[in-house]
Design a protein around this motif. Structure first.
Motif, short mmCIF file in Angstrom:
data_model
loop_
_atom_site.label_atom_id
_atom_site.label_comp_id
_atom_site.label_asym_id
_atom_site.label_seq_id
_atom_site.Cartn_x
_atom_site.Cartn_y
_atom_site.Cartn_z
N LYS A 168 0.84 -1.20 0.00
CA LYS A 168 0.00 0.00 0.00
C LYS A 168 0.88 1.25 0.00
N TYR A 169 1.91 1.24 0.84
CA TYR A 169 2.77 2.43 0.91
C TYR A 169 3.50 2.66 -0.41
N TYR A 202 1.22 4.18 -2.76
CA TYR A 202 1.01 5.58 -2.36
C TYR A 202 2.19 6.46 -2.77
N GLU A 203 3.38 5.96 -2.49
CA GLU A 203 4.58 6.74 -2.82
C GLU A 203 4.67 6.98 -4.33
N LEU A 230 -7.21 4.50 -0.16
CA LEU A 230 -6.46 3.95 -1.30
C LEU A 230 -7.07 2.64 -1.82
N TRP A 249 -4.64 8.40 0.93
CA TRP A 249 -4.05 7.29 1.69
C TRP A 249 -5.13 6.50 2.42
N ARG A 250 -6.03 7.25 3.05
CA ARG A 250 -7.06 6.60 3.86
C ARG A 250 -8.04 5.78 3.00
N SER A 291 0.60 9.80 10.55
CA SER A 291 0.47 8.46 11.13
C SER A 291 1.03 8.44 12.53
N LYS A 328 2.48 12.65 5.54
CA LYS A 328 1.73 11.42 5.82
C LYS A 328 2.37 10.66 6.97
#
Lengths: 171, 236
Positions: A4-5, A8-9, A48, A45-46, B69, B65
């Motif tokens: 996921k990250y 996102y990146e 995605l 992000w929340r 977090s 971000k």
């Protein structure tokens, strides 16, 4: 989580500049541009997981950003900026004719009404087609193409008039 | 294709290369020239719209971000701490012991942790102007009236959920971190905290708390005086 990250990146690196520019032309307040973009990416992000098609990522982010901008107006009516007092990225001196023309265009783009400015930004910065812009703005394609026509027409007329005036002065 | 339709199509999208547009251009040189002119105009338009984006912008977004977090985790920890504190309270530890503990550790400790977590993300070569700093500082009622040191970073951040300002100054190779935290953050100002190899100190005014952090070898107190003497506080 790691996947996921990474997704996102990749999105941030691919689209943060375009989103910054889009927000800049959309909200007309240089001080809140960063906030809008940062909040857009936090929301992205929340949610995605809801992005099913990576090819649609850019229009998905633009849609989040537009909602975020609308939310700001709901929360607080921003002070309107007097366009004539508003310097647009004027950190460099406008010495050459090309720079002066650039500066004039930027001022005139800000003066366009939002309904003309927004499709133009989506097309020129975002590279979206008429159909895609229609989908993002929830308009039909004919309306979008008419607005694009009018936006360019207005800008071109101003630029041509400016060139003629300069020609008359010089001649 | 008649001239009006052609012009409308090209004005709406100078890059349009549909087969009917191509045929119209081949059959009429004036139309071909008009399209070429509009494509030139579009280049100018693109040039005007492509404003500069802050350096390392993607990194700033990723950093935000990361901090967000961290703040969320911190909130969870705060809840756990609160539950533990309640239990201790229930068995008879008096509030006079508990509250000073909270008030003397939260603000600066959090600030130092916040700063440490993003050390890797602070750009090394950026240089912000006084105007750029003041554009953000104004939100907290402050104005930096004079340059103190080079400003290498200025950005809004979330400080325990409260929108705050994070500034990093650099002077003779030494970094000084300053946080401006609104009074309604719920955190109390405190005097001085040493944590890891950093020292933090704070100053409170009517509108905000200012936290100044330096490395241990330097003097956070001196920096606090230098900085506070150059900021005018007047809420709009």
């Amino acid at each position: 989580m790691k996947t996921k990250y990474l997704t996102y990146e990749t999105l941030v690196r691919a689209y943060s500049k375009d989103l910054y520019r889009y927000a800049y032309w959309l909200c007309r307040d240089a001080n809140v541009v960063d906030d809008i973009v940062q909040e857009t990416f936090l929301r992205a992000w929340r949610s995605l997981e809801s992005l099913k098609d990576n090819n649609a990522a850019k229009s998905w982010l633009i849609t989040i950003l537009r909602r975020e901008n609308a939310r700001r107006f709901e929360r607080k009516q921003l002070d309107l900026v007097d366009i004539d007092d508003y310097e647009v990225s004027d950190l460099t001196s406008t010495s050459t004719e090309q720079e002066m023309e650039n500066h004039l265009l930027q001022r005139q783009i800000f003066k366009l009404s939002e309904e003309y400015r927004e499709p133009l930004i989506l097309q020129v910065i975002g590279g979206f087609s008429g159909e895609e812009i229609a989908s993002i703005l929830e308009l039909n394609k004919n309306t979008v193409m008419t607005r694009l026509f009018r936006a360019r027409n207005q800008l071109k007329e101003i630029l041509d008039t400016n060139s003629m005036q300069k020609g008359a002065q010089n001649g | 294709m008649d001239d009006l339709t052609f012009r409308r199509r090209i004005y709406a999208d100078p890059q349009d290369s549909g087969s009917d547009i191509k045929s119209a251009c081949s059959a009429d040189s004036k139309k071909a020239k008009f399209k070429a002119d509009m494509m030139d105009f579009d280049d100018k338009l693109k040039n005007a719209l492509m404003i500069d984006v802050p350096e390392n912008y993607a990194d700033r977004v990723l950093l935000n971000k990361h901090l967000n977090s961290k703040n969320n985790k911190s909130k969870i920890n705060t809840v756990r701490w609160a539950v533990a504190a309640s239990i201790i309270f229930a068995v008879g530890i008096s509030t006079s012991i508990l509250y000073p503990l909270k008030n003397t550790t939260m603000l600066i400790s959090h600030a130092i942790s916040h700063m440490e977590s993003e050390l890797d993300h602070i750009p090394t070569n950026s240089n912000y102007t006084l105007e750029q700093v003041n554009a953000k500082l104004a939100e907290f009622g402050g104005t930096l009236v004079d340059n103190i040191a080079a400003i290498k970073f200025v950005s809004f951040c979330r400080f325990e959920g409260t929108r705050s300002l994070h500034i990093v100054m650099s002077d003779k190779g030494e970094d000084v971190t300053v946080f401006i935290v609104p009074k309604d953050s719920g955190l109390s100002s405190q005097s001085t905290v040493s944590q890891n190899r950093y020292v933090g100190t704070s100053l409170s005014n009517k509108f905000a708390d200012m936290v100044v952090i330096t490395e241990e070898k330097s003097s956070a107190e001196d920096w606090k005086k230098r900085i506070s003497s150059k900021i005018n506080w007047q809420k709009a």
